[in-house]
Design a protein around this motif. Structure first.
Motif, short mmCIF file in Angstrom:
data_model
loop_
_atom_site.label_atom_id
_atom_site.label_comp_id
_atom_site.label_asym_id
_atom_site.label_seq_id
_atom_site.Cartn_x
_atom_site.Cartn_y
_atom_site.Cartn_z
N ASP A 192 0.83 -1.21 0.00
CA ASP A 192 0.00 0.00 0.00
C ASP A 192 0.86 1.26 0.00
O ASP A 192 0.63 2.19 -0.78
CB ASP A 192 -0.92 0.02 1.23
N LYS A 193 1.86 1.28 0.87
CA LYS A 193 2.74 2.44 0.98
C LYS A 193 3.51 2.66 -0.32
O LYS A 193 3.64 3.79 -0.81
CB LYS A 193 3.71 2.23 2.15
N LYS A 194 4.01 1.58 -0.90
CA LYS A 194 4.74 1.69 -2.16
C LYS A 194 3.84 2.25 -3.25
O LYS A 194 4.25 3.16 -4.01
CB LYS A 194 5.28 0.32 -2.59
N SER A 195 2.64 1.71 -3.36
CA SER A 195 1.72 2.16 -4.41
C SER A 195 1.37 3.63 -4.25
O SER A 195 1.33 4.39 -5.23
CB SER A 195 0.43 1.32 -4.38
N GLN A 196 1.12 4.05 -3.02
CA GLN A 196 0.76 5.44 -2.77
C GLN A 196 1.93 6.38 -3.05
O GLN A 196 1.74 7.47 -3.61
CB GLN A 196 0.26 5.59 -1.34
N ASP A 197 3.14 5.98 -2.67
CA ASP A 197 4.31 6.82 -2.92
C ASP A 197 4.57 6.98 -4.42
O ASP A 197 4.84 8.09 -4.90
CB ASP A 197 5.55 6.21 -2.24
N VAL A 198 4.50 5.86 -5.15
CA VAL A 198 4.73 5.92 -6.59
C VAL A 198 3.65 6.75 -7.26
O VAL A 198 3.93 7.58 -8.15
CB VAL A 198 4.77 4.50 -7.19
N THR A 199 2.40 6.57 -6.84
CA THR A 199 1.29 7.33 -7.42
C THR A 199 1.47 8.81 -7.17
O THR A 199 1.23 9.65 -8.07
CB THR A 199 -0.05 6.86 -6.83
#
Length: 272
Positions: free
Chosen positions: A135-142
């Motif tokens: 979740d954290k990775k996806s939100q950071d990349v987004t």
């Protein structure tokens, strides 16, 4: 033929020989079994979320943390690093030099990226003692993509691509396209029947998860809110929040557990 062309062909031949080496084949099969372990743990964590709202992350990071907590967990994680690096090398050479159809090359490239990310997550757990959630990775990349010129369009297209991947996986499960990757001649009729059932359930479950995750990415693009995006844990918890309630998540979790079984069978019968 120019010197550059000769060098390119020599590099390609060298890469193919490396990809066909028996050692890489064995290590890639270890990696496929390790993938089964991760999916089994994610499925168990998802069941816990459905039944009692479990707080552990039901994603690859959560599964890796669960492995780390086991006796000899560090040894197991290092074995998994080797296995997933081998998978990344195998799929990378397939994408670059495999002579596959365009769609198959794209899928191999996607798998390469996934295996590289899993390898990094494993190493992060081993070296830093923690694994960042999907979740954290996806939100950071987004968030970083949204800051770019045309970021909303880029994120929206990525979301649509993830939805398309989900549809492709569901289609593969229903049509049993995954059987094309298996050495069917080495399988008994009973083994083939079991693998068909495991593969169908697993691919449909993965496709449903990818489809919903893609919808969340599209929402993030439309609302310009990276928090709308999420990884597997965010998506699985969303299934529990539907009108059907936690039982839909239980069904999806069962699909992930069955896909884990497919991965274990794949480690034996996968065509490499």
């Amino acid at each position: 033929m120019s010197t550059a062309e000769q060098a390119g062909r020599q590099a390609q031949a060298l890469a193919r020989r490396a990809a066909d080496h028996p050692a890489l084949d064995r290590l890639a099969r270890v990696g496929l079994a390790c993938r089964g372990v991760l999916y089994a743990l994610i499925g168990v964590l998802a069941v816990q979320i459905a039944l009692d709202g479990g707080k552990e992350q039901a994603d690859k990071g959560g599964a890796i943390a669960a492995v780390a907590s086991l006796p000899f967990g560090e040894v197991i994680l290092w074995i998994m690093v080797v296995g997933f690096v081998a998978l990344a090398l195998w799929q990378g050479t397939e994408a670059l030099f495999g002579g596959l159809k365009t769609a198959d090359r794209a899928e191999a490239a996607f798998r390469t990226g996934v295996y590289v990310l899993v390898s990094i997550t494993l190493l992060t757990m081993l070296l830093a003692g923690k694994a960042t959630s999907d979740d954290k990775k996806s939100q950071d990349v987004t968030a970083k993509l949204l800051e770019l010129p045309g970021g909303q369009l880029i994120v929206g297209l990525i979301g649509l691509a993830v939805i398309g991947l989900g549809v492709y996986w569901v289609h593969s499960g229903i049509k049993k396209k995954f059987l094309e990757e298996l050495e069917l001649g080495r399988m008994s009729p009973r083994a083939r029947s079991v693998m068909e059932r495991l593969g169908m359930a697993g691919y449909i479950a993965r496709g449903a998860i990818a489809g919903l995750a893609g919808i969340f990415v599209v929402q993030a693009a439309i609302t310009f809110d990276p928090d709308k995006a999420g990884g597997m844990d965010h998506t699985l918890r969303a299934f529990a929040g539907t009108p059907v309630g936690p039982w839909l998540l239980v069904l999806i979790a069962l699909g992930l557990l069955l896909f884990a079984g497919y991965c274990f069978g794949e480690s034996r019968w996968r065509r490499t």
